[in-house]
Design a protein around this motif. Structure first.
Motif, mmCIF file in Angstrom:
data_model
loop_
_atom_site.group_PDB
_atom_site.id
_atom_site.type_symbol
_atom_site.label_atom_id
_atom_site.label_comp_id
_atom_site.label_asym_id
_atom_site.label_seq_id
_atom_site.Cartn_x
_atom_site.Cartn_y
_atom_site.Cartn_z
ATOM 1 N N LEU A 139 0.822 -1.210 0.000
ATOM 2 C CA LEU A 139 0.000 0.000 0.000
ATOM 3 C C LEU A 139 0.859 1.264 0.000
ATOM 4 C CD1 LEU A 139 -2.890 -1.020 2.432
ATOM 5 C CD2 LEU A 139 -2.921 -0.921 -0.071
ATOM 6 N N LYS A 140 2.056 1.165 0.544
ATOM 7 C CA LYS A 140 2.972 2.320 0.540
ATOM 8 C C LYS A 140 3.393 2.680 -0.885
ATOM 9 C CE LYS A 140 4.989 1.561 5.140
ATOM 10 N NZ LYS A 140 6.223 1.184 5.890
ATOM 11 N N LYS A 142 1.357 2.725 -3.330
ATOM 12 C CA LYS A 142 0.125 3.203 -3.958
ATOM 13 C C LYS A 142 -0.534 2.128 -4.834
ATOM 14 C CE LYS A 142 0.996 7.164 -2.096
ATOM 15 N NZ LYS A 142 0.265 7.562 -0.855
ATOM 16 N N LYS A 143 -0.235 0.877 -4.555
ATOM 17 C CA LYS A 143 -0.870 -0.236 -5.244
ATOM 18 C C LYS A 143 -1.593 -1.103 -4.220
ATOM 19 C CE LYS A 143 2.627 -0.403 -8.920
ATOM 20 N NZ LYS A 143 3.648 -1.250 -9.600
ATOM 21 N N HIS A 144 -2.544 -1.914 -4.679
ATOM 22 C CA HIS A 144 -3.277 -2.774 -3.743
ATOM 23 C C HIS A 144 -3.679 -4.100 -4.377
ATOM 24 C CE1 HIS A 144 -7.046 -1.650 -5.776
ATOM 25 N NE2 HIS A 144 -6.611 -0.403 -5.740
ATOM 26 N N GLU A 148 -5.838 -6.691 -2.239
ATOM 27 C CA GLU A 148 -7.183 -7.036 -2.687
ATOM 28 C C GLU A 148 -7.318 -8.541 -2.888
ATOM 29 O OE1 GLU A 148 -10.452 -5.114 -5.716
ATOM 30 O OE2 GLU A 148 -8.331 -4.938 -6.205
ATOM 31 N N LYS A 251 -6.243 -0.497 4.542
ATOM 32 C CA LYS A 251 -7.245 -0.088 3.561
ATOM 33 C C LYS A 251 -6.626 0.785 2.463
ATOM 34 C CE LYS A 251 -11.179 -0.292 6.727
ATOM 35 N NZ LYS A 251 -11.829 -1.397 6.021
ATOM 36 N N TRP A 252 -7.289 0.816 1.328
ATOM 37 C CA TRP A 252 -6.805 1.648 0.210
ATOM 38 C C TRP A 252 -7.926 2.516 -0.318
ATOM 39 C CZ3 TRP A 252 -7.284 -3.647 0.200
ATOM 40 C CH2 TRP A 252 -8.301 -4.193 -0.601
#
Length: 252
Positions: A139-140, A142-144, A148, A251-252
């Motif tokens: 998540l750092k 900016k991807k998930h 997910e 969470k994202w």
């Protein structure tokens, strides 16, 4: 000793004895905020797929696969009718040779969720030693994708755990009733209105209770003991991950 294909458990043992790794083999690190080692967890989850590949019918196998999807493809009305899962979901999982199913067994294994998590682990091993660190570090960036994938994997495992737990606690219930209740508690809230009735109908494809447990072992006491141990560990890890995924940092 090799186990004949039509006998899914060794003589005097249970189906659980055939698993390369079970959830009670996963060393949850209680002193590190219940961190769960990524490799151990994924191997246990991969071993679980034989429950669907060997013991449950294609319709329920497809159901388990679908819960790993974060969206429904445009051709869902054609592919969801319990036909073989798309080829792009076959063979994607990166597992050891001894865990990889034979071609005749691999069709429809829920590989997509595992692949997302496994790919992230392979891409950044130092930041992915535990599932929690894998998610936070992804998540750092900016991807998930992996986060997910893990979310849907946990939902699928929760569905499995609740279905089996309910059936063990209610010996008069057929599997269809137990898994139907489990579906309502786990996956149904996340499925579209088009998919819900199809999945609900798929519960009727589960085997009769007596046939299912006969494939787990021929000694009821041993089966109950092994199932209880395995299920307790699975439920604990699902609970840990659900609590983690509810936290802001996941969470994202």
């Amino acid at each position: 000793m090799a186990i004949p294909h039509n006998v899914p458990f060794p003589s005097g043992g249970t189906w659980f004895d055939t698993l390369h790794k079970t959830f009670d083999d996963v060393p949850v690190q209680a002193n590190k905020d219940n961190a769960i080692p990524t490799s151990d967890f994924l191997e246990a989850a991969e071993s679980l797929t034989t429950l669907f590949g060997e013991l449950l019918p294609p319709k329920l196998l497809y159901l388990f696969v679908e819960e790993c999807q974060t969206y429904i493809r445009a051709d869902v009305l054609g592919s969801i009718a319990f036909t073989p899962v798309k080829n792009d979901m076959i063979g994607n999982i990166k597992v050891s040779t001894h865990l990889r199913p034979a071609p005749s067994q691999s069709k429809g294994l829920p590989t997509d969720c595992y692949k997302k998590v496994r790919d992230r682990q392979l891409a950044a091993p130092a930041n992915s030693e535990t599932l929690q660190s894998l998610v936070i570090n992804e998540l750092k960036t900016k991807k998930h994708t992996a986060a997910e994938g893990l979310l849907w994997l946990v939902r699928g495992l929760d569905f499995t755990a609740q279905g089996i737990r309910s059936n063990l606690q209610n010996p008069c219930n057929e599997l269809s009733a137990s898994f139907r209740t489990a579906y309502g508690n786990t996956l149904k809230p996340h499925h579209s209105f088009m998919v819900k009735p199809i999945f609900s109908a798929a519960m009727s494809a589960t085997p009769y209770r007596k046939d299912f447990y006969a494939k787990l072992g021929d000694d009821e006491a041993k089966v109950n003991e092994a199932a209880g141990k395995w299920l307790e560990a699975l439920e604990k890890q699902v609970s840990i991950l659900k609590q983690f995924q509810a936290r802001k940092e996941a969470k994202w």
